[in-house]
Design a protein around this motif. Structure first.
Motif: not given
Ligand code: WT7
Length: 656
Positions: A315-318, A416-424, A506-508, A521-523, A527-529, A532-534
């Protein structure tokens, strides 16, 4: 959606960092943070250029900073030259060659330490081995490996020779692997015979064999196999090479390939709102800069830290917080092969104790499952080395946050609650721990220099305490450059016209009265299971490809531990199964089918059968209605247009 907004917004607890933490922090106090934000606003390019000069060792300095002439295909530091592996390894040799880079703990608790000098030698050796297979700059290499020292060596070696790696998570199926190899036209696959997880041997090389047998992978000329488990495997002498044979006799020094800043460092596939995963393409210079500054600012990195990010490199975090960020900073980090619940749910706490971890970064889903399996267990271990905790991947519910804070962090460690994405590529919104008073469930404020906003459908900023789309209004160095092989999809997905040039995440989300961000959540149909993004479409089209299935719709429903659970509504080609045993059997077959086609993480938690799906007059599946049904809530939507209201009764039936 609105109920979840209200519930998080009721959170009023605030946790300021201790004076002692603030005093020693890399960014110390609100005034320091605000000064950085102001510097970025006043001279955006100058701000990032200064950071890029301070943090990265450039082989050739850049003169151009941000090039927006071909928006949204932005370029950063484009005439600069560097090598990412040089920045992660060679730069440390003069100053701290004997510092431990990796503390690798295997599934069976065996510990192996690797210094920077040793890691450098191993990366060079493997890079030479790749070159001996004629793998060169720009070639794509798929990596399908367990968490190991070797997977980091493999990624770094690709970076060293300018090859573009695409890591595929070891839990993905042969079909998913096949699609990714084909999409990337990879010339090589690096894998292992098997992986060890929770005391079990799970095959990897056989999955690669299956993936290749599916066709479309003619580009692959080398399969390099690291022997991890000593499993018996099929051997194709034309393609297969043992890792240990290939490195034998290779030199332990290797001149890096100097690439320009925009050279793609990696592709990482992630789910979107269509059936086909997107190959998110990242750059070298801009990406590395993001990984480094976020290590400093958000993780408050200090040379004395023992850093541990539990994410898999799949995953991008890794990528950012195992393979690149910590090594570029010269950190000592823990790398873990196994799972948090083996041999018991105290494994993480035991490892924090034995390795004296200072900085611990994990996912809310792991926290929730560990609360459930042993909420008191952390108290049996000495966790006094911890000074900072982090979360990523999905919103953390305030209850889990409070447990993490009081039980794991002993009310001493900022979270630290970190918001980010594979894309960022790196953190975008997260509390700088020596600056921001945290609120459980909020990722708080953007990193200095990241221009976030919440907007309506027309791209106009909405007032505080009002929900909207989360956007980033200015290009930033670590962002996605394109979708591999599909620039048009890149433009359409992230820069739709209504957003006025801003990046659409892609998030609200909404901001509270203090300007703190709360992700709702996502717009889209993502899904976030378990973090993991599915894509729902991905699962739907997989179900529809089963010979028994006529049509399928997939939605998410809240799940206590996983965040979201997958619920599938299925119309079979033949008759709808009636008795419980038949329903169970077909459902089990379909679950196994999805597991085989995508991977176990995509298996629906629940499958319900109907003679039809509820549709609008224009034939669109009424997903909102399905979500209501999946949650077991009362239907308040207008269903008068439904052709066959009786199907709602069928779809409400849950068979376990
Ligand atoms: C999506 C991105 C970022 C690395 C791992 C996931 C959700 C991520 C948070 C958070 C609330 C979060 C968003 C985002 N998300 N972090 N701290 N709070 N939601 O990367 O698989 O690309 O998923 O994860 O919905 O868009 P990813």
């Amino acid at each position: 959606m609105s109920t979840s907004i209200e519930s998080v917004m009721q959170e009023t607890r605030v946790f300021p960092p201790s004076a002692a933490f603030v005093e020693q922090a890399n960014v110390s106090g609100m005034a320091a943070y605000e000064a950085m934000c102001r510097a970025a606003e006043q001279d955006y390019e100058g701000y990032w250029a200064k950071l890029a000069r301070e943090n990265i060792v450039w082989h050739k300095p850049f003169s151009a900073v941000l090039d927006e002439s071909n928006a949204p295909f932005f370029q950063w530091f484009a005439d600069g030259e560097l090598n990412v592996s040089y920045n992660c390894l060679d730069r440390h040799l003069a100053t701290q060659a004997d510092k431990t880079a990796l503390i690798f703990e295997a599934d069976d608790a065996k510990v192996t330490r690797v210094t920077y000098r040793e890691l450098h030698a191993r990366v060079c050796q493997f890079a030479n081995a790749l070159r001996s297979r004629n793998i060169k700059k720009g070639d794509r290499v798929v990596i399908y490996m367990p968490m190991s020292i070797e997977v980091i060596v493999a990624m770094q070696a690709c970076a060293r020779i300018g090859a573009i790696h695409s890591v595929v998570f070891g839990g993905f199926s042969s079909k998913s692997l096949n699609e990714r190899i084909e999409d990337a036209t990879a010339c090589a696959v690096i894998t292992a015979d098997a992986q060890m997880r929770g005391g079990k041997v799970m095959p990897l090389k056989p999955v690669v064999d299956e993936a290749l047998a599916m066709g479309g992978c003619d580009s692959v000329h080398s399969i390099i196999v690291y022997r991890r488990a000593g499993s018996e495997i099929f051997w194709n002498a034309k393609l297969d090479l043992w890792w240990h044979d290939l490195i034998a006799g290779q030199d332990t020094s290797c001149e890096p390939e100097w690439v320009n800043s925009e050279h793609p460092l990696f592709i990482l596939y992630t789910s979107g709102s269509t059936g086909k995963p997107k190959g998110v393409q990242h750059s070298s210079g801009g990406y590395l800069l993001g990984a480094m500054v976020s290590m400093k600012w958000v993780f408050d990195y200090k040379p004395s830290d023992i850093f541990w990010c539990t994410a898999d490199v799949g995953w991008v975090t890794g990528h950012s917080y195992v393979c690149y960020g910590p090594l570029a900073m010269g950190a000592t980090q823990v790398v873990f092969e196994g799972i948090p619940t083996f041999p018991d749910a105290g494994r993480f706490w035991k490892m924090i104790q034995s390795h004296k971890v200072t900085t611990f970064y994990t996912a809310p889903t792991a926290i929730r499952s560990l609360i459930k399996l042993g909420g008191e267990l952390p108290k049996q271990y000495d966790l006094s080395s911890l000074r900072l905790l982090g979360t990523v991947g999905e919103p953390i519910n305030p209850e889990a946050w409070m447990w993490y804070y009081t039980v794991v962090g002993q009310s001493r460690c900022p979270i630290v609650d970190t918001w980010w994405q594979t894309e960022t590529g790196c953190h975008m919104i997260a509390p700088l721990p020596g600056v921001v008073a945290t609120k459980p469930g909020s990722c708080t404020l953007p990193l200095p220099g990241i221009m976030t906003a919440i907007v309506n459908e027309a791209g106009e900023a909405v007032p505080r305490e009002q929900g909207g789309f989360l956007v980033i209004t200015r290009p930033f160095p670590s962002q996605i450059r394109t979708i591999w092989g599909d620039p048009e999809r890149y433009r359409k997905s992230y820069f739709p016209e209504d957003m006025r040039g801003a990046y659409l995440a892609g998030d609200s989300a909404q901001c509270d009265k203090d300007g703190y961000f709360w992700i709702m959540g996502r717009i889209d149909d993502v899904l976030k299971v378990s973090g993991h993004r599915l894509g729902t479409m991905e699962i739907e089209s997989t179900l529809a490809a089963n010979p028994l299935v006529a049509e399928a719709a997939v939605v998410g429903k809240p799940h206590e531990i996983k965040g979201e659970a997958i619920v599938a509504f299925v119309v079979l080609k033949g008759a709808r199964p009636h008795d419980a045993a038949a329903v169970k059997q077909v459902a089990e077959n379909l679950r196994a089918w999805v597991g085989e086609k995508i991977g176990p993480i995509a298996k629906p938690d629940e499958i319900r059968f109907g003679d039809n799906l509820p549709k609008t007059r224009s034939g669109k599946i009424m997903r909102r209605l399905l979500r209501t049904i999946a949650r077991g809530d009362e239907i308040t939507q207008d269903v008068s247009t439904l052709e066959n209201p009786a199907i709602l009764e069928q779809l409400k039936e849950v068979v376990r």
